[in-house]
Write an enzyme that holds these catalytic residues in place. Structure first.
Site, short mmCIF file in Angstrom:
data_model
loop_
_atom_site.label_atom_id
_atom_site.label_comp_id
_atom_site.label_asym_id
_atom_site.label_seq_id
_atom_site.Cartn_x
_atom_site.Cartn_y
_atom_site.Cartn_z
N GLY A 1 0.83 -1.20 0.00
CA GLY A 1 0.00 0.00 0.00
C GLY A 1 0.86 1.25 0.00
O GLY A 1 1.89 1.32 -0.68
N ILE B 1 5.20 -2.83 11.05
CA ILE B 1 4.74 -1.43 11.06
C ILE B 1 3.24 -1.32 11.33
O ILE B 1 2.74 -0.33 11.84
CB ILE B 1 5.08 -0.75 9.70
CG1 ILE B 1 6.60 -0.85 9.41
CG2 ILE B 1 4.64 0.70 9.70
CD1 ILE B 1 7.05 -0.10 8.17
N HIS C 1 3.59 3.11 20.98
CA HIS C 1 3.26 4.01 19.88
C HIS C 1 1.83 4.48 20.09
O HIS C 1 0.89 3.79 19.78
CB HIS C 1 3.40 3.25 18.55
CG HIS C 1 3.17 4.10 17.35
ND1 HIS C 1 3.84 5.28 17.15
CD2 HIS C 1 2.37 3.93 16.27
CE1 HIS C 1 3.45 5.80 15.99
NE2 HIS C 1 2.56 5.01 15.45
#
Ligand code: TXD
Length: 309
Positions: free
Chosen positions: A12, A121, A178
């Protein structure tokens, strides 16, 4: 020396930019793996970059595929596979979907790329890297999450902008999970060796910390369709580069902790040395009471998502 093979699982937004960075800097041959429905997109991106390679002067192979046999034997695997949240979808629905995707990816990579260094990720990052490691069975030192390099880059970019100095001279680090609970370590932040606290008032620092925490959302709001993709790709690239060239850079990554910082059995954003063996060492800093407290809050947030997984 044989060229390195780099597999991008998910072609993507981030996957596409990663392919370009790898090609432009000739780091290795690239295989972009996509689901059959998006195979054409992966093949199209690979072909587009290949056709540009004579212009930027890189010799390499690029390929889009939906077959893990083409991925087999990769030296590095970078995982962005996942679905973005769609209207009407709760955070839980998204989590369930992405857990299923990452489990499947992990199982396939465990079988086909037993020696790879894997950078995860996909969000929610801290839980996805945990899930991937379990599903793949790869050593903890070879499975890391990308978040801290990006969060730290954002922090440094804002500081450089505010002080009107080169980004090259700003160093600083963001630890923790995160998300909103990330922990920017202000006292380790320097500009050309000068402590940040001597160059900027506390109110300005607080504002930059707050902006860093919300930086992902700021971009989502501006783009209106998707999340940041250039800076995340560049951040994962830096981690891969340190591994493939055995640079032993000290980078904030989501690493598996076994007692460091008083944390065991979870992936958390901490400074780590990345070299030819993956995570060579977690660097432990003596935290102040407040920093440790903030890290613990961040850990609780990570634990909560991992528990759902
Ligand atoms: O700091 C960080 N870690 C992050 C994380 C910063 C920014 C974005 N972050 C997350 O990365 C984001 O929330 C997403 O979970 C991932 C990937 O972001 P990107 O912007 O690249 O998402 P895209 O464009 O939707 O790409 C995901 C691709 C898409 O093309 C799907 O078809 C594909 O993943 N996909 C799969 N690929 C392989 N295998 C399976 N099973 C699969 N399922 C979907």
């Amino acid at each position: 020396m044989a060229r390195k093979k780099i597999a991008l699982i998910g072609g993507g937004q981030i996957g596409g930019i990663l392919a370009l960075l790898i090609a432009e800097r000739q780091l290795g041959d690239v295989v972009i793996y996509e689901i059959p429905n998006s195979l054409g997109m992966a093949q199209g991106k690979a072909l587009d970059i290949l056709e540009g390679s004579p212009v930027f002067g890189s010799d390499l192979r690029l390929q889009g595929t939906s077959d893990y046999r083409d991925v087999a034997g990769a030296d590095v695997v970078i995982v962005t596979a996942g679905l973005p949240r769609k209207p009407g979808m709760s955070r839980d629905d998204l989590l369930k979907t992405n857990v299923a995707i990452i489990k499947e990816v992990g199982q396939n990579i465990g079988k086909t790329c037993p020696n790879a260094f894997c950078i995860i990720i996909t969000n929610p990052l801290d839980a996805m890297v945990y899930t991937f490691q379990q599903a793949s069975g790869l050593p903890h030192a070879k499975v890391v999450g990308m978040a801290g390099v990006l969060d730290s880059a954002r922090f440094k970019a804002f500081i450089a902008q505010e002080l009107n100095v080169s980004v090259e001279d700003v160093s600083g680090m963001v630890l923790g999970g995160h998300g909103d609970t990330m922990v920017p370590l202000i006292r380790t932040c320097t500009v050309g060796g000068v402590p940040l606290t001597e160059l900027m008032g506390q109110d300005k620092i607080d504002a930059i910390v707050e902006r860093t925490r919300k930086a992902g959302g700021e971009i989502v709001g501006l783009l209106g369709n998707g999340s940041a993709f250039v800076s995340p790709a560049a951040s994962a690239f830096a981690m891969m580069d340190s591994y493939l060239k055995d640079k032993r850079r000290a980078l904030p990554v989501a690493a598996y902790l076994q007692g460091e910082y008083g944390i065991s059995g979870y992936y958390m954003g901490v400074p780590a040395v990345i070299g030819a063996n993956g995570v060579e060492k977690v660097l432990e800093i003596q935290l102040t009471q407040q920093e440790q407290q903030e890290l613990n809050v961040s850990l609780e947030a990570v634990k909560a998502v991992v528990a759902e997984v």
